[in-house]
Scaffold this motif. Sequence first.
Motif, PDB file in Angstrom:
ATOM      1  N   ALA A  48       0.830  -1.195   0.000  1.00 60.51           N
ATOM      2  CA  ALA A  48       0.000   0.000   0.000  1.00 60.51           C
ATOM      3  C   ALA A  48       0.867   1.248   0.000  1.00 60.51           C
ATOM      4  O   ALA A  48       1.869   1.332   0.712  1.00 60.51           O
ATOM      5  CB  ALA A  48      -0.918  -0.004   1.225  1.00 60.51           C
ATOM      6  N   GLY A  49       0.476   2.215  -0.817  1.00 58.60           N
ATOM      7  CA  GLY A  49       1.185   3.484  -0.900  1.00 58.60           C
ATOM      8  C   GLY A  49       2.324   3.503  -1.887  1.00 58.60           C
ATOM      9  O   GLY A  49       2.842   4.579  -2.215  1.00 58.60           O
ATOM     10  N   ALA A  50       2.749   2.345  -2.376  1.00 62.80           N
ATOM     11  CA  ALA A  50       3.858   2.302  -3.340  1.00 62.80           C
ATOM     12  C   ALA A  50       3.391   2.814  -4.698  1.00 62.80           C
ATOM     13  O   ALA A  50       2.274   2.545  -5.132  1.00 62.80           O
ATOM     14  CB  ALA A  50       4.388   0.881  -3.479  1.00 62.80           C
ATOM     15  N   ILE A  51       4.260   3.561  -5.368  1.00 68.37           N
ATOM     16  CA  ILE A  51       3.961   4.040  -6.723  1.00 68.37           C
ATOM     17  C   ILE A  51       4.333   2.938  -7.716  1.00 68.37           C
ATOM     18  O   ILE A  51       5.466   2.445  -7.733  1.00 68.37           O
ATOM     19  CB  ILE A  51       4.738   5.323  -7.045  1.00 68.37           C
ATOM     20  CG1 ILE A  51       4.333   6.445  -6.092  1.00 68.37           C
ATOM     21  CG2 ILE A  51       4.502   5.748  -8.491  1.00 68.37           C
ATOM     22  CD1 ILE A  51       5.129   7.714  -6.255  1.00 68.37           C
ATOM     23  N   VAL A  52       3.362   2.541  -8.537  1.00 63.86           N
ATOM     24  CA  VAL A  52       3.576   1.480  -9.529  1.00 63.86           C
ATOM     25  C   VAL A  52       3.334   2.069 -10.917  1.00 63.86           C
ATOM     26  O   VAL A  52       2.223   2.523 -11.228  1.00 63.86           O
ATOM     27  CB  VAL A  52       2.635   0.282  -9.285  1.00 63.86           C
ATOM     28  CG1 VAL A  52       2.896  -0.802 -10.326  1.00 63.86           C
ATOM     29  CG2 VAL A  52       2.820  -0.268  -7.877  1.00 63.86           C
TER      30      VAL A  52
END
Length: 497
Positions: A48-52
């Motif tokens: 959660a919260g990671a930029i992909v």
Amino acid sequence: MPVVNEPATPVPSSSFSLVSRDRAWSAAEIRTAGGAVAAILEEEGVGAGAIVAHQFPLDPAGVAALAAIAPDAAPGGTRVLAPAHAEWTPPERDAFIASLAPAAALTGRTEAWPTSGWRSRALTVSGIGEIALHLREPAGADLTPPSAPPARTDLAGIGAILPTSGTEGLPRFVVHEWRSLRANAIAANERLGFGAGDRWLATLAWAHVGGLAVPLRAAAAGATVALAGPRFDAASVARALGELAVTHVSLVPAMLHGLLAAGARPPGSLRAAVLGGAATPPDLAERALSAGWPIALTYGLTEAGSQVTTATPAEVRAGDRSAGVPLTGVEVRIRPSGDAPARPPGAPAPGHIEVRGDTLFRGYVGEPVRPPVGWFATGDLGHLDARGRLAVTGRLRDRIVSGGANVDPAQVEAVLHAHPDVGEAAVIGMPDGRWGQVVVAVVAGGDPDLPARLDAWCRERLSGPRVPRRWEVLDRLPRTATGKVDRAKLRTDLRGG
């Protein structure tokens, strides 16, 4: 006085099905495919919260990857979607990576991704195909840091970071919450009558706000996303519209021009061909209506999650050539321009278009966060009529000042597009030692005598400073990945590099 429509009643996100000319996928199959990819992201520590990053053509693998990053994907919670244009050059892609520093990237198997500082893993998604997962190596995590941290990506609910069109150079990156994107999708569905059982054909890139809006609208409605092919092709789109019983399609004016040039006719299933991304030339709208196309005229921007105002097909058929009234939950007002000319009593007041509402973005990457309420200055020019309908007349940044007179390129372009021999045209300002700037008209075609005919045409319809002083003929106009005329490249090319 601003024009406002009351907010739509929020509804929970749903899921959507998918259809192409080869096969169909149920909503359950799309959820399963997205969940499988999401599980691998979680396994690799991309939570959660990671930029992909997401770089795909318009294909089923790209849809499955979107489903993996969507807020309902499990496990791992909400990740931040950062779509990249599949058509970007390596320098453009690298600038995107440098600006956002994504933790991971999902791409199509034919999309190139950097190898230095990344490790890649091939994924085979049952019923969908192959997806490439790229993960930052710990040692490479700081190789391309952003110039400043993304705006509010730590805020719960942040959903996507989208590039602007970049018509004046490098794009800026717009940070949206899922809430604002859903609000726009719900309001657009309401205005255009898109609901369960309908099919919206995806023609715009996933990194275009109008492209990403298609699966979001389908999810909000429990409807179907339709695919014609990996990228826009007039013949393929024309066939898919009929074969897939499409009810709605999004087009930029250049796409509609291509469909009309190919002789395409709308199928009986089609209820709305939604035009946006750039101003629709009046002549193009009339030709489309004459050919039976149910066009909707819109005004929108990435910062507002796609549409701001919309004139429905029924309204356009009845003679409305404006961009329509605001969507539910959106306010529009006109801030008077300090140099606005005198106008007859009762005439619409021109000025700067400002927008407010739940669909607005939270900020730009590397720039101060926007306040959650307040008006957003779009940089566009226009006016509202007595019925609250918006007419867009141009962009402030495109305005040309020649000999002290203000010239809006859109006004000159409308005159050029009305000429029967003009398919594509753009107007820009170029530096001039005497006038400050001069109006330069660029048209596409192979007729060397066309400028002479257009000069006479313009002199009959435009006053002195608005008549182009310089003419250029190109085989075709340069365009950005979103289909807009690339004015920055035009200026560079006309200056000789």
